[in-house]
Every structure is written in structure tokens, then in C-alpha cells.
Write a protein that holds these residues in place. Structure first.
Motif, PDB file in Angstrom:
ATOM      1  N   ALA A 133      77.002  82.093  77.563  1.00 60.01           N
ATOM      2  CA  ALA A 133      77.682  83.384  77.649  1.00 60.01           C
ATOM      3  C   ALA A 133      78.922  83.279  78.530  1.00 60.01           C
ATOM      4  O   ALA A 133      79.997  83.771  78.174  1.00 60.01           O
ATOM      5  CB  ALA A 133      76.715  84.434  78.189  1.00 60.01           C
ATOM      6  N   LEU A 134      78.773  82.588  79.665  1.00 59.68           N
ATOM      7  CA  LEU A 134      79.917  82.439  80.572  1.00 59.68           C
ATOM      8  C   LEU A 134      81.083  81.755  79.865  1.00 59.68           C
ATOM      9  O   LEU A 134      82.239  82.099  80.094  1.00 59.68           O
ATOM     10  CB  LEU A 134      79.507  81.628  81.807  1.00 59.68           C
ATOM     11  N   GLY A 135      80.757  80.801  79.002  1.00 57.72           N
ATOM     12  CA  GLY A 135      81.806  80.129  78.242  1.00 57.72           C
ATOM     13  C   GLY A 135      82.567  81.103  77.360  1.00 57.72           C
ATOM     14  O   GLY A 135      83.797  81.116  77.328  1.00 57.72           O
ATOM     15  N   PHE A 136      81.823  81.953  76.665  1.00 53.33           N
ATOM     16  CA  PHE A 136      82.477  82.948  75.815  1.00 53.33           C
ATOM     17  C   PHE A 136      83.286  83.936  76.651  1.00 53.33           C
ATOM     18  O   PHE A 136      84.269  84.497  76.195  1.00 53.33           O
ATOM     19  CB  PHE A 136      81.432  83.712  74.999  1.00 53.33           C
ATOM     20  N   MET A 137      82.830  84.151  77.902  1.00 49.91           N
ATOM     21  CA  MET A 137      83.533  85.102  78.752  1.00 49.91           C
ATOM     22  C   MET A 137      84.742  84.467  79.418  1.00 49.91           C
ATOM     23  O   MET A 137      85.414  85.117  80.227  1.00 49.91           O
ATOM     24  CB  MET A 137      82.568  85.664  79.808  1.00 49.91           C
ATOM     25  N   GLY A 138      85.001  83.228  79.121  1.00 46.74           N
ATOM     26  CA  GLY A 138      86.242  82.606  79.576  1.00 46.74           C
ATOM     27  C   GLY A 138      86.130  81.742  80.809  1.00 46.74           C
ATOM     28  O   GLY A 138      87.137  81.257  81.322  1.00 46.74           O
ATOM     29  N   MET A 139      84.919  81.517  81.306  1.00 49.76           N
ATOM     30  CA  MET A 139      84.812  80.669  82.494  1.00 49.76           C
ATOM     31  C   MET A 139      85.022  79.212  82.096  1.00 49.76           C
ATOM     32  O   MET A 139      84.368  78.696  81.196  1.00 49.76           O
ATOM     33  CB  MET A 139      83.444  80.834  83.152  1.00 49.76           C
ATOM     34  N   GLN A 140      85.938  78.541  82.785  1.00 52.85           N
ATOM     35  CA  GLN A 140      86.261  77.153  82.485  1.00 52.85           C
ATOM     36  C   GLN A 140      85.408  76.223  83.321  1.00 52.85           C
ATOM     37  O   GLN A 140      84.929  76.602  84.382  1.00 52.85           O
ATOM     38  CB  GLN A 140      87.738  76.895  82.772  1.00 52.85           C
ATOM     39  N   ARG A 141      85.234  74.981  82.826  1.00 54.15           N
ATOM     40  CA  ARG A 141      84.464  74.010  83.590  1.00 54.15           C
ATOM     41  C   ARG A 141      85.284  73.536  84.800  1.00 54.15           C
ATOM     42  O   ARG A 141      86.504  73.726  84.844  1.00 54.15           O
ATOM     43  CB  ARG A 141      84.091  72.829  82.699  1.00 54.15           C
ATOM     44  N   ARG A 142      84.621  72.904  85.758  1.00 48.72           N
ATOM     45  CA  ARG A 142      85.256  72.293  86.927  1.00 48.72           C
ATOM     46  C   ARG A 142      85.948  73.307  87.825  1.00 48.72           C
ATOM     47  O   ARG A 142      86.794  72.953  88.635  1.00 48.72           O
ATOM     48  CB  ARG A 142      86.275  71.226  86.520  1.00 48.72           C
ATOM     49  N   MET A 143      85.636  74.630  87.670  1.00 49.52           N
ATOM     50  CA  MET A 143      86.193  75.621  88.598  1.00 49.52           C
ATOM     51  C   MET A 143      85.362  75.568  89.859  1.00 49.52           C
ATOM     52  O   MET A 143      84.140  75.602  89.801  1.00 49.52           O
ATOM     53  CB  MET A 143      86.082  77.021  88.000  1.00 49.52           C
ATOM     54  N   TYR A 144      86.014  75.563  91.009  1.00 47.28           N
ATOM     55  CA  TYR A 144      85.215  75.417  92.221  1.00 47.28           C
ATOM     56  C   TYR A 144      84.828  76.764  92.790  1.00 47.28           C
ATOM     57  O   TYR A 144      83.811  76.903  93.456  1.00 47.28           O
ATOM     58  CB  TYR A 144      85.929  74.504  93.204  1.00 47.28           C
ATOM     59  N   THR A 145      85.637  77.798  92.494  1.00 56.73           N
ATOM     60  CA  THR A 145      85.200  79.146  92.851  1.00 56.73           C
ATOM     61  C   THR A 145      85.926  80.122  91.938  1.00 56.73           C
ATOM     62  O   THR A 145      86.829  79.730  91.199  1.00 56.73           O
ATOM     63  CB  THR A 145      85.468  79.453  94.329  1.00 56.73           C
ATOM     64  N   TYR A 146      85.495  81.378  91.933  1.00 59.75           N
ATOM     65  CA  TYR A 146      86.104  82.345  91.020  1.00 59.75           C
ATOM     66  C   TYR A 146      86.162  83.700  91.714  1.00 59.75           C
ATOM     67  O   TYR A 146      85.340  84.005  92.574  1.00 59.75           O
ATOM     68  CB  TYR A 146      85.302  82.434  89.716  1.00 59.75           C
ATOM     69  N   PRO A 147      87.147  84.536  91.339  1.00 61.15           N
ATOM     70  CA  PRO A 147      87.265  85.842  91.984  1.00 61.15           C
ATOM     71  C   PRO A 147      86.163  86.792  91.546  1.00 61.15           C
ATOM     72  O   PRO A 147      85.490  86.560  90.542  1.00 61.15           O
ATOM     73  CB  PRO A 147      88.630  86.352  91.530  1.00 61.15           C
ATOM     74  N   ALA A 148      85.981  87.877  92.309  1.00 58.36           N
ATOM     75  CA  ALA A 148      84.839  88.756  92.096  1.00 58.36           C
ATOM     76  C   ALA A 148      84.958  89.599  90.829  1.00 58.36           C
ATOM     77  O   ALA A 148      83.960  89.921  90.200  1.00 58.36           O
ATOM     78  CB  ALA A 148      84.651  89.663  93.305  1.00 58.36           C
ATOM     79  N   GLY A 149      86.142  89.957  90.411  1.00 61.98           N
ATOM     80  CA  GLY A 149      86.277  90.944  89.347  1.00 61.98           C
ATOM     81  C   GLY A 149      86.105  90.420  87.932  1.00 61.98           C
ATOM     82  O   GLY A 149      86.346  91.147  86.966  1.00 61.98           O
ATOM     83  N   MET A 150      85.701  89.157  87.745  1.00 62.29           N
ATOM     84  CA  MET A 150      85.681  88.580  86.406  1.00 62.29           C
ATOM     85  C   MET A 150      84.431  88.939  85.612  1.00 62.29           C
ATOM     86  O   MET A 150      84.360  88.675  84.417  1.00 62.29           O
ATOM     87  CB  MET A 150      85.786  87.052  86.490  1.00 62.29           C
ATOM     88  N   GLY A 151      83.435  89.473  86.270  1.00 66.00           N
ATOM     89  CA  GLY A 151      82.184  89.777  85.578  1.00 66.00           C
ATOM     90  C   GLY A 151      81.313  88.549  85.386  1.00 66.00           C
ATOM     91  O   GLY A 151      80.408  88.538  84.566  1.00 66.00           O
ATOM     92  N   TRP A 152      81.590  87.460  86.129  1.00 64.52           N
ATOM     93  CA  TRP A 152      80.810  86.223  85.963  1.00 64.52           C
ATOM     94  C   TRP A 152      79.712  86.100  87.010  1.00 64.52           C
ATOM     95  O   TRP A 152      78.888  85.191  86.936  1.00 64.52           O
ATOM     96  CB  TRP A 152      81.730  84.996  86.100  1.00 64.52           C
ATOM     97  N   GLY A 153      79.753  86.974  88.006  1.00 61.58           N
ATOM     98  CA  GLY A 153      78.886  86.795  89.175  1.00 61.58           C
ATOM     99  C   GLY A 153      77.413  86.771  88.839  1.00 61.58           C
ATOM    100  O   GLY A 153      76.685  85.851  89.211  1.00 61.58           O
ATOM    101  N   THR A 154      76.945  87.794  88.107  1.00 64.54           N
ATOM    102  CA  THR A 154      75.511  87.918  87.831  1.00 64.54           C
ATOM    103  C   THR A 154      74.995  86.700  87.071  1.00 64.54           C
ATOM    104  O   THR A 154      73.987  86.091  87.442  1.00 64.54           O
ATOM    105  CB  THR A 154      75.241  89.174  86.994  1.00 64.54           C
ATOM    106  N   LEU A 155      75.697  86.357  85.995  1.00 60.81           N
ATOM    107  CA  LEU A 155      75.229  85.237  85.167  1.00 60.81           C
ATOM    108  C   LEU A 155      75.210  83.942  85.973  1.00 60.81           C
ATOM    109  O   LEU A 155      74.287  83.131  85.844  1.00 60.81           O
ATOM    110  CB  LEU A 155      76.128  85.090  83.940  1.00 60.81           C
ATOM    111  N   ASN A 156      76.216  83.742  86.797  1.00 59.94           N
ATOM    112  CA  ASN A 156      76.232  82.538  87.622  1.00 59.94           C
ATOM    113  C   ASN A 156      75.063  82.514  88.583  1.00 59.94           C
ATOM    114  O   ASN A 156      74.467  81.465  88.828  1.00 59.94           O
ATOM    115  CB  ASN A 156      77.546  82.451  88.397  1.00 59.94           C
TER     116      ASN A 156
END
Lengths: 643, 113
Positions: free
Chosen positions: A461-484
């Protein structure tokens, strides 16, 4: 080493304490001579297999800790547990270790422990080369792990693409550690591939025609073919990059007409076949396990063999799918897309054959069978997402996203690791003479399996939501927090599962059910006709095979006594002598690698000269075998109650 | 080797059945050194233009393969099924597939640059 902060300092101290502990224990129990005579100088395939297994499990721990650190870092947005640089190093070592220093030694452990026993041979074709292969792997792993505390780990990803890895962008010794360690273990792997192909073609028991071989042995043939043809490409790619870095050539820099894409091309000519190298033996293990625990011969034996060989050939025509987005023309992408999808066909054939074998069989759900059953669901999903990725236009969407991460973990863990664990449980009694505890093993299986889905399903799901591999951190507003966060919980569950395997092994050493028959699972193939663990010469008398699943047929017809040795017909057996040279060669390769890592060319070349000297010394050796006298064979066989 | 039954396929260790004289190895070694030396000097001195140079190098490489196969690997000697012949065919297939497809894949480079 001196300026790397408390995390590394703690590791330094722990490593030091562990080393002191090991040395202390060995000295206290006066085990140095035992260690040297029985293990470090051994050429016995069974012992080499056990050493591979121990090393693979240790490396699984190291790679797993890397994974947990990464998942902890990504659990919440804006996390700064690790620095970006440290994170880069961790994902690089995680990938490299899991593929080259965990999966590879694990399959070699299975090769070594099983193949000669299954084909009725006394050792591999080249026992001395086998020991060299092991020590090259071992010291390469040591060299690679040394980077952790000495000079800094590689940080350009396990693929190590230039120009990122050229001197201009990556000064530190980390990248050199990667190049040399992988190079050294790669040489060992080529040796193992050649060794097992020769063993299987030349040393089968009389009567064992190719189409009477057990399927695990067939899978080793397929994997060895791929090893022999793929690993040289890696060796060349790494050597050229090393020349760029150490001697200032320009193979992969644009400066003098070099082309960085050529590295990517060469790397994946090895890299994609490599994932088939580690999955093919797992397929072989599943075939053995399914047949044994369904008490049926495998469904569609010849189609199983054909699909194994087909996969090993098609694997050479798929590598460009790793760079669909590079800019090659539509024709190139189409060809490689279609070839990649074609791999699904023989793989599907195999899965259906396993299912048909279980269908109407008397299935016993032992631990190996549980891992096999969990594999089927896992691989179904992993295979389906693989075909999704093989669609070149769609790959422009998935490329380098977490969807890809989830896919390859599902095939590599759900396929290779589950298969190897199934194999470990299955052949454990043959290696050590006792079974692993089922209750603790079930805990491990359930935790690991649930953990797997909790960890990797969110990543699709995170992949479909645009999260790229090898990211070391991500901002809060992306909606990725829960799944991660969910994914991280899954990773810890898998870690817990691994812990249960460790507890299970320790518990079973003391309380595990002893295997006195040599045939604890009611097996079908020749290795189960021997006592557990097998005597060092394997077969007192080489059996003459007449059917597939020969041991099973003998049991069905009450003819098992035919494989028992008879005192009057025994002859002395010639076995290869132990040798210290493979170990010393590993040490020399280690120092050569270490020298080139730090550009200490004198040390590097001096150590290579020692390697050459050892090879010349070997070439002049005349008597490398000794005869096991009949009395000793009689004594050993009587001790296991076979005479 | 004891317990050796039946045909040569089932021999228990791969022992050299044919006695090789060291002379053959030395000739092979010298030949391969000479071939490598010629290729190196041709490439280093730029004595030809690019395309003929590549052709000459490929021919020299083919000779090198032949030398390796006959002088070191004893490709003509065998007992039992000719597995090595199958292996050679498969190896050649892979080699040419990889080489030509790499040229094909990397072809985009000339368009880009």
C-alpha cells in the motif's frame, strides 16, 4: 572506529567481549586442537555444510538486526534515531548480507549436507575445493562485517551503482569493503557451483540415472548451472569498479568514454539469475518435504525437472527488467517484460505439482510441512506481484517504490527463507542426530508468518501511496505514518520468531527427540538409509539404485536389509585427507582484501603471493587420500547397530 | 577406489584417468601468453582504427578459447556421457545472448549522446 559515536563503541565492546569469551571457553575446555583437527582443516562435506549453516544463521541475525534498526527508524515520521548516513550504511549491509552472506551459505549448507548422501556418494567431487569455497565465503563475510567497526560500512545500496560509488562521490573505504568481500565470496561460489555439478554428474551411485535422481539434487543441478554462468558477470563488474576506484581507470566514469549503465547491466546479468540461484534449491526442498510428508511420490516428476531447467535458462533473459525506466527502447522493454512474465509459467507448474502431491495424500503436518504450506500462499502473492512488476509500462509507476520492496521480500523470505528453514528442520536429525522441538518451532513459525504479513502487506500500500525505497525519514503529512508503524510491529514479530528458533535449537540440544533409526520422517531417498548422523565415509557399501525414491521402494518391499553392509564384503575406503591449506588460503585472501580496501598495495599483493604459493604447494602434493581400514568401518557400523 | 562397480560414470572420485605430460601445459601456457600479449599490444598502441581492431581482438579471443579448451581442459577426452559438450553449448548460448543483448540494450546510449 575512534570517532563514530556510542552505537559503534558499544558494538566494539560487545565484539571484544564475545571474542574474549570464545577464546576463553576454547582454552578452558582445551578445545583448540579439536577445533583445528575436526573443523578448521576438515574436507568432509557434512562438516562443511554444518559450518555453512551456523554462519548463515549468524548472518541472518546480523541482517535481521539491520532490518529492525531500519524499521525502527521508519516507524514514525520525522524520526532521527539514525542519521541519514548511518541509515544508508544499514540498508546496504542488510541487502548484501541477506543475499550473499545469508541466503548463499544457507543453500550451500543444504547442498553440502544433502547432495552426496542423496546420490550415494562418499564426498563431493573436489573435497579440497569445497573447503576452499567455504573459507573464502567465511573470510569474505568477516571482511564485510569488519567494515561495521573499522573504517565505515558501504553506503551505496547492495547494487553499488556508479557514479555514486566512484571515488569522486564515495571516498571512504566502505565501498572497497563491499567490492572485495563480495568478490572473494563470489570466487568461492563459482567453485561450489562447479563442484556440485561435477559431483552430481560424475559420482552418482550405480543405477541412478539422471531421471532417477531426487528432486532436491535436480534443483542443485539447475542452481549450479546458473551459478557457473552468472557469477563471472558479477566478478567482472566488481573487478572493473575496483579498478576504477583503486587504480584510476574509467570503465564506468563518463570522463574517458566509460558508461555507468554498463555496470548496472553487468550487475543484473548476475543479479537476476542470483535470485533464482537461491530459490531453485528451495523448490527442491519443498519437493522433498511435500513427497515425504504426503507419503506419495511427487506428482509430475518430469515436469518438475523440466520446469527447474527451464527456469535456469529463462533466468538469463530477464535482467533488463531491473532498469525498465533507464531509457532503452520499447523493443528492449517488451522483450524483457515478456521473458520476465514467462518465468511464472514453470513456477506455476511446480506449485500445482506440490498441491497435487498433497491432494489425497496422507499429509502429516510436521514443522517442515508447516513452512511449506505457508510458503505456498506467500509465493502465490509474491509471484502475482512479480508479474505486475514485469509489465513494463506499469513498472514506471512501481519503480523503486515500497511495492517493489514488498514484492521481493515476499519471494525471497516467503520462498527462499521458508524453503531453507523447511530444509533445516527436515535434515536437522540427519546432521545432528536429534529432532528440533515441535512446540517451540510452531511458536517460531506462527510468529514469523504473522509478522511477515503484518510487516510487508502495508508496504504494498505504501508503494501505491508514493513512498520510495531507501528514504531515511519522511514528513508527517504524507499519510504514511500509520502503515509504517504497523509494518514495524510486523518486523519485530519476525524478530521474535527468529528468537524462538534460537531458543528451540538450544532447548532441543538437551531435550530434543533423539533419532536412533536414521529415518525419523519415514523418508524416501537414500540419505534416510544411513544412521544419523552419517559416518564420515557416508556409505560403507555404495548402493546400486534401481528406482526413483529407492529407499521408499525398499521399505515397501521389506528389502531394506539389502543396503546393510556385510562384514565379509567390506573393503577399505579411500577418503580425502584433511588439509590446513584451504583455511590458510582464506586467511591470505582476507589480508589481500584488507590491503586493497585501504590501498595498502604491498600487503594486498604480498597476500596474493601467499595464495599463489599455497596453490603451487597443492599442485605438488601427491598423496591427498588415505585408506580407512576395514576394522574401523566394522567398528563404526557395529556402533550404529547396522552389522 | 574401492566399491567401484560397473561403468565409468559411477566412479567414486574424479581421478585423472589420462596421464598428462607437463609439456602440453607449458605449450598451452606459452600460447595463451602470446595471444594475450598480441591483444594487449594492439590495443595499447592503437595500431588500427576502432572497428578492424575489434574484429582482430575477437578473433584472438576465439583462439584463446580454443587454446584453453584443448590444452588445459582436455575437451576431446572423456569417459561416460559427454556432459561437458552440453555444458559448452549452453555456455556459448549464454555468452552470446548476454553479449549481443547487452549491445542491444546499451544501444540507446548512442541515441542519447
Amino acid at each position: 572506529m575512534w570517532n563514530e559515536g556510542p552505537m559503534i563503541w558499544t558494538s566494539d565492546v560487545l565484539i571484544l567481549l564475545t571474542s574474549v569469551g570464545i577464546i576463553g571457553v576454547l582454552t578452558h575446555f582445551k578445545k583448540w586442537k579439536w577445533l583445528w583437527d575436526e573443523w578448521l582443516t576438515t574436507v568432509d562435506h557434512k562438516k562443511i555444510g554444518i559450518m555453512y549453516l551456523i554462519a548463515a544463521l549468524l548472518m541472518m541475525f546480523r541482517g535481521g538486526v539491520d532490518a529492525l534498526l531500519m524499521r525502527t527508524q521508519l516507524a514514525v515520521p520525522n524520526n532521527h534515531l539514525l542519521t541519514a548516513e548511518h541509515y544508508d550504511q544499514i540498508f546496504t549491509t542488510h541487502g548484501t548480507i541477506m543475499i550473499l552472506f545469508m541466503a548463499m551459505p544457507f543453500i550451500f549448507a543444504m547442498f553440502n549436507i544433502v547432495v552426496p548422501l542423496q546420490i550415494g556418494a562418499r564426498d563431493v567431487a573436489f573435497p579440497y575445493l569445497n573447503a576452499i569455497s567455504f573459507w573464502l565465503f567465511f573470510f569474505a563475510a568477516l571482511l564485510f562485517n569488519l567494515s561495521f567497526v573499522f573504517g565505515g560500512s558501504p553506503d551505496a545500496g547492495w547494487v553499488s551503482y556508479p557514479p555514486l560509488t566512484e571515488l569522486g562521490f564515495d571516498k571512504g573505504p566502505g565501498e572497497n569493503f563491499y567490492l572485495l568481500a563480495v568478490q572473494i565470496t563470489g570466487i568461492g561460489s563459482i567453485g561450489t557451483g562447479i563442484n556440485f555439478l561435477a559431483t552430481i554428474f560424475k559420482m552418482r551411485a550405480p543405477g541412478m540415472k539422471l531421471m532417477k535422481m531426487p528432486l532436491f539434487t535436480w534443483s542443485v543441478v539447475a542452481a549450479s548451472i546458473v551459478i557457473i554462468a552468472a557469477f563471472p558477470a558479477l566478478a567482472i563488474a566488481l573487478a572493473l569498479l575496483l579498478l576504477d576506484r583503486v587504480f584510476g581507470t574509467h570503465f564506468f566514469t563518463m570522463l574517458h568514454g566509460g558508461d555507468p549503465m554498463m555496470f548496472v547491466n553487468l550487475f543484473w546479468i548476475w543479479g537476476h539469475p542470483e535470485v533464482y540461484i537461491v530459490i531453485l534449491p528451495a523448490f527442491g526442498i519443498f519437493s522433498e518435504v511435500v513427497a515425504t510428508f504426503s507419503k506419495k511420490r511427487i506428482f509430475g516428476y518430469s515436469s518438475m525437472v523440466a520446469s527447474l531447467l527451464l527456469i535456469s535458462v529463462i533466468s538469463y533473459f530477464v535482467w533488463a527488467h531491473h532498469f525498465f525506466t533507464m531509457g532503452a527502447g520499447a523493443n528492449v522493454n517488451t522483450f524483457f517484460a515478456v521473458a520476465s512474465m514467462m518465468v511464472a509459467i514453470p513456477t506455476g507448474v511446480k506449485v500445482f505439482n506440490w498441491l497435487f502431491t498433497m491432494y489425497r495424500g496422507r499429509v502429516t503436518m510436521s514443522l517442515p510441512m508447516w513452512w511449506t504450506a505457508s510458503f505456498v500462499l506467500n509465493f502465490l502473492m509474491g509471484g502475482a506481484t512479480g508479474v505486475m512488476l514485469a509489465v513494463a509500462p506499469a513498472d514506471y509507476q512501481y519503480h523503486n517504490s515500497y511495492f517493489l520492496i514488498a514484492h521481493f521480500h515476499q519471494t525471497l523470505i516467503g520462498g527462499t527463507v521458508y524453503g531453507l528453514l523447511a530444509g533445516m528442520y527436515y535434515w536437522w536429525p540427519k546432521m545432528f542426530g536429534f529432532k528440533l522441538d515441535k512446540k517451540l518451532g510452531m511458536w517460531a513459525m506462527v510468529l514469523f508468518n504473522i509478522g511477515f504479513y503484518v510487516c510487508f502487506m502495508p508496504q504494498y500500500a505504501l508503494g501505491f501511496m508514493g513512498m520510495q525505497r531507501r528514504m531515511y525519514t519522511y514528513p508527517a503529512g504524507m499519510g504514511w505514518g500509520t502503515l509504517n508503524f504497523i509494518s514495524t510491529i510486523g518486523a519485530y514479530l519476525m524478530g521474535l520468531g527468529f528468537l524462538f528458533i534460537v531458543i528451540e535449537v538450544i532447548y532441543s540440544i538437551k531435550y530434543g527427540e533423539r533419532d536412533l533409526t536414521g529415518d525419523p520422517w519415514n523418508g524416501r531417498t537414500l540419505e534416510w538409509s544411513l544412521p544419523s548422523p552419517a559416518p564420515h565415509y557416508n556409505f560403507a557399501v555404495i548402493p546400486t539404485v534401481t528406482e526413483r525414491d529407492y529407499w521408499w521402494e525398499l521399505k515397501e518391499n521389506n528389502r531394506t536389509h539389502e543396503l546393510r553392509p556385510k562384514a565379509e564384503t567390506l573393503k577399505s575406503i579411500e577418503m580425502p585427507k584433511n588439509s590446513a591449506r584451504p583455511f590458510l588460503m582464506g586467511v591470505a585472501f582476507f589480508f589481500a582484501g584488507f590491503g586493497f580496501v585501504f590501498h595498502w598495495l604491498i600487503l594486498g599483493f604480498a597476500a596474493l603471493a601467499i595464495v599463489a604459493a599455497i596453490m603451487i604447494h597443492r599442485a605438488l602434493e601427491v598423496h591427498d587420500e588415505y585408506a580407512v581400514p576395514v576394522d574401523e568401518i566394522l567398528e563404526t557400523e557395529a556402533a550404529t547397530g547396522r552389522l | 577406489m574401492s566399491a567401484q562397480t560397473g561403468t565409468s560414470v559411477q566412479q567414486q572420485t574424479v581421478t585423472p584417468r589420462h596421464k598428462h605430460k607437463s609439456g602440453k601445459y607449458i605449450v598451452g601456457y606459452l600460447l595463451s601468453l602470446v595471444l594475450t600479449g598480441i591483444s594487449f599490444s594492439l590495443a595499447l598502441t592503437h595500431s588500427m582504427s576502432f572497428q578492424p581492431l575489434i574484429v582482430v581482438l575477437v578473433i584472438l579471443a576465439a583462439f584463446q578459447i580454443v587454446v584453453q579448451l584443448f590444452f588445459f581442459m582436455h575437451v576431446t577426452e572423456s569417459d561416460g556421457p559427454a556432459y561437458h559438450a552440453m555444458g559448452l553449448v549452453l555456455g556459448l548460448f549464454f555468452t552470446f545472448a548476454i553479449a549481443f543483448m547487452s549491445v542491444w540494450i546499451m544501444g540507446f546510449n548512442s541515441i542519447v549522446s
